[in-house]
Design a protein around this motif. Structure first.
Motif, PDB file in Angstrom:
ATOM      1  N   GLY A  82       0.794  -1.221   0.000  1.00 51.79           N
ATOM      2  CA  GLY A  82       0.000   0.000   0.000  1.00 51.79           C
ATOM      3  C   GLY A  82       0.830   1.275   0.000  1.00 51.79           C
ATOM      4  N   ARG A  83       1.953   1.266   0.688  1.00 51.97           N
ATOM      5  CA  ARG A  83       2.805   2.466   0.708  1.00 51.97           C
ATOM      6  C   ARG A  83       3.383   2.765  -0.665  1.00 51.97           C
ATOM      7  N   ASP A  84       3.685   1.711  -1.423  1.00 49.36           N
ATOM      8  CA  ASP A  84       4.182   1.919  -2.785  1.00 49.36           C
ATOM      9  C   ASP A  84       3.108   2.551  -3.661  1.00 49.36           C
ATOM     10  N   CYS A  88       3.398   6.125  -5.574  1.00 47.78           N
ATOM     11  CA  CYS A  88       3.098   6.203  -7.005  1.00 47.78           C
ATOM     12  C   CYS A  88       2.015   7.248  -7.253  1.00 47.78           C
ATOM     13  N   LEU A  89       0.991   7.264  -6.418  1.00 48.31           N
ATOM     14  CA  LEU A  89      -0.073   8.264  -6.541  1.00 48.31           C
ATOM     15  C   LEU A  89       0.494   9.668  -6.395  1.00 48.31           C
ATOM     16  N   LEU A  90       1.390   9.853  -5.435  1.00 43.41           N
ATOM     17  CA  LEU A  90       2.012  11.161  -5.240  1.00 43.41           C
ATOM     18  C   LEU A  90       2.788  11.585  -6.483  1.00 43.41           C
ATOM     19  N   ARG A  91       3.564  10.647  -7.061  1.00 46.88           N
ATOM     20  CA  ARG A  91       4.299  10.967  -8.293  1.00 46.88           C
ATOM     21  C   ARG A  91       3.350  11.342  -9.426  1.00 46.88           C
ATOM     22  N   LEU A  92       2.264  10.605  -9.562  1.00 51.04           N
ATOM     23  CA  LEU A  92       1.293  10.909 -10.615  1.00 51.04           C
ATOM     24  C   LEU A  92       0.660  12.276 -10.412  1.00 51.04           C
ATOM     25  N   ASP A 107       5.981  15.430   1.945  1.00 53.84           N
ATOM     26  CA  ASP A 107       7.166  14.705   2.393  1.00 53.84           C
ATOM     27  C   ASP A 107       6.681  13.415   3.060  1.00 53.84           C
ATOM     28  N   MET A 108       6.851  12.272   2.378  1.00 49.54           N
ATOM     29  CA  MET A 108       6.308  11.004   2.862  1.00 49.54           C
ATOM     30  C   MET A 108       6.985  10.507   4.147  1.00 49.54           C
ATOM     31  N   SER A 109       8.056  11.151   4.571  1.00 50.37           N
ATOM     32  CA  SER A 109       8.680  10.751   5.833  1.00 50.37           C
ATOM     33  C   SER A 109       7.958  11.370   7.027  1.00 50.37           C
ATOM     34  N   LEU A 110       7.084  12.337   6.793  1.00 45.94           N
ATOM     35  CA  LEU A 110       6.304  12.959   7.871  1.00 45.94           C
ATOM     36  C   LEU A 110       4.996  12.188   8.059  1.00 45.94           C
ATOM     37  N   PRO A 111       4.681  11.792   9.306  1.00 48.52           N
ATOM     38  CA  PRO A 111       3.489  10.973   9.549  1.00 48.52           C
ATOM     39  C   PRO A 111       2.187  11.604   9.069  1.00 48.52           C
ATOM     40  N   HIS A 112       2.007  12.905   9.264  1.00 53.13           N
ATOM     41  CA  HIS A 112       0.744  13.512   8.846  1.00 53.13           C
ATOM     42  C   HIS A 112       0.628  13.599   7.322  1.00 53.13           C
ATOM     43  N   HIS A 113       1.752  13.740   6.613  1.00 47.30           N
ATOM     44  CA  HIS A 113       1.714  13.719   5.150  1.00 47.30           C
ATOM     45  C   HIS A 113       1.396  12.310   4.649  1.00 47.30           C
ATOM     46  N   ARG A 114       2.009  11.296   5.268  1.00 44.43           N
ATOM     47  CA  ARG A 114       1.727   9.909   4.883  1.00 44.43           C
ATOM     48  C   ARG A 114       0.251   9.584   5.136  1.00 44.43           C
ATOM     49  N   TYR A 115      -0.288  10.074   6.257  1.00 46.24           N
ATOM     50  CA  TYR A 115      -1.699   9.861   6.573  1.00 46.24           C
ATOM     51  C   TYR A 115      -2.582  10.476   5.489  1.00 46.24           C
ATOM     52  N   LEU A 116      -2.271  11.700   5.077  1.00 46.06           N
ATOM     53  CA  LEU A 116      -3.071  12.351   4.035  1.00 46.06           C
ATOM     54  C   LEU A 116      -2.997  11.595   2.716  1.00 46.06           C
ATOM     55  N   ARG A 118      -2.427   8.383   2.394  1.00 50.43           N
ATOM     56  CA  ARG A 118      -3.176   7.140   2.557  1.00 50.43           C
ATOM     57  C   ARG A 118      -4.672   7.397   2.391  1.00 50.43           C
ATOM     58  N   ARG A 119      -5.157   8.499   2.960  1.00 49.48           N
ATOM     59  CA  ARG A 119      -6.576   8.851   2.805  1.00 49.48           C
ATOM     60  C   ARG A 119      -6.912   9.143   1.353  1.00 49.48           C
ATOM     61  N   MET A 120      -6.015   9.844   0.659  1.00 46.08           N
ATOM     62  CA  MET A 120      -6.242  10.121  -0.760  1.00 46.08           C
ATOM     63  C   MET A 120      -6.266   8.823  -1.555  1.00 46.08           C
ATOM     64  N   LYS A 121      -5.361   7.898  -1.243  1.00 48.03           N
ATOM     65  CA  LYS A 121      -5.329   6.597  -1.922  1.00 48.03           C
ATOM     66  C   LYS A 121      -6.651   5.871  -1.712  1.00 48.03           C
ATOM     67  N   GLU A 122      -7.120   5.846  -0.478  1.00 47.77           N
ATOM     68  CA  GLU A 122      -8.360   5.145  -0.167  1.00 47.77           C
ATOM     69  C   GLU A 122      -9.565   5.786  -0.849  1.00 47.77           C
TER      70      GLU A 122
END
Length: 150
Positions: A82-84, A88-92, A107-116, A118-122
């Motif tokens: 899922g992280r990949d 990929c979504l971020l690059r697109l 910045d995917m190393s920041l937890p709140h950015h990764r959370y956002l 993940r929500r966008m992916k979902e």
């Protein structure tokens, strides 16, 4: 009381024995039952035979089940998850900056950015049910002959 253990597909016999020891001897359950995740996923879907795809954050595991039993040697891991998909979504989305993507500084190393992300992916990514095969063929690795699952 008894206990039901859901075992990961990749668990070894030694680890399974250790879990039974903990449940029966140390905790004191009267009896225990265990089964593998992939088999229980098939049963939960109302099928005894199928190919189970478990997509985790960092890896994806594929396991084939026939008549309620995992087919020996059919399971394999893909080192993507899922992280990949999020990256990929971020690059697109960044490639579409001309369309004013407002989160280009992610910045995917920041937890709140990764959370956002993940929500966008979902919210934005979808698995089409049309891709699910009910009758399938697979190529057996050892003998290189086609074998029907269903």
């Amino acid at each position: 009381y008894g206990v039901a253990l859901v075992l990961p597909d990749a668990v070894s016999l030694g680890e399974t024995a250790a879990l039974y020891d903990v449940m029966l001897r140390r905790i004191g359950f009267a009896h225990a039952f265990s089964h593998r995740e992939s088999v229980l996923a098939c049963f939960g879907s109302g099928m005894a035979t199928g190919c189970v795809v478990d997509i985790g954050a960092e890896k994806t595991r594929v396991t084939c089940v026939s008549d309620g039993v995992e087919i020996i040697g059919s399971a394999f891991d893909l080192q993507m998850g899922g992280r990949d998909i999020e990256e990929c979504l971020l690059r697109l989305l960044n490639d579409q900056r001309a369309h004013h993507f407002a989160f280009a500084h992610c910045d995917m190393s920041l937890p709140h950015h990764r959370y956002l992300m993940r929500r966008m992916k979902e919210d934005m990514c979808e698995f089409s049910e049309q891709l699910v095969l009910h009758d399938c063929m697979f190529l057996e690795h050892r003998s290189r002959k086609k074998t029907a699952l269903l």
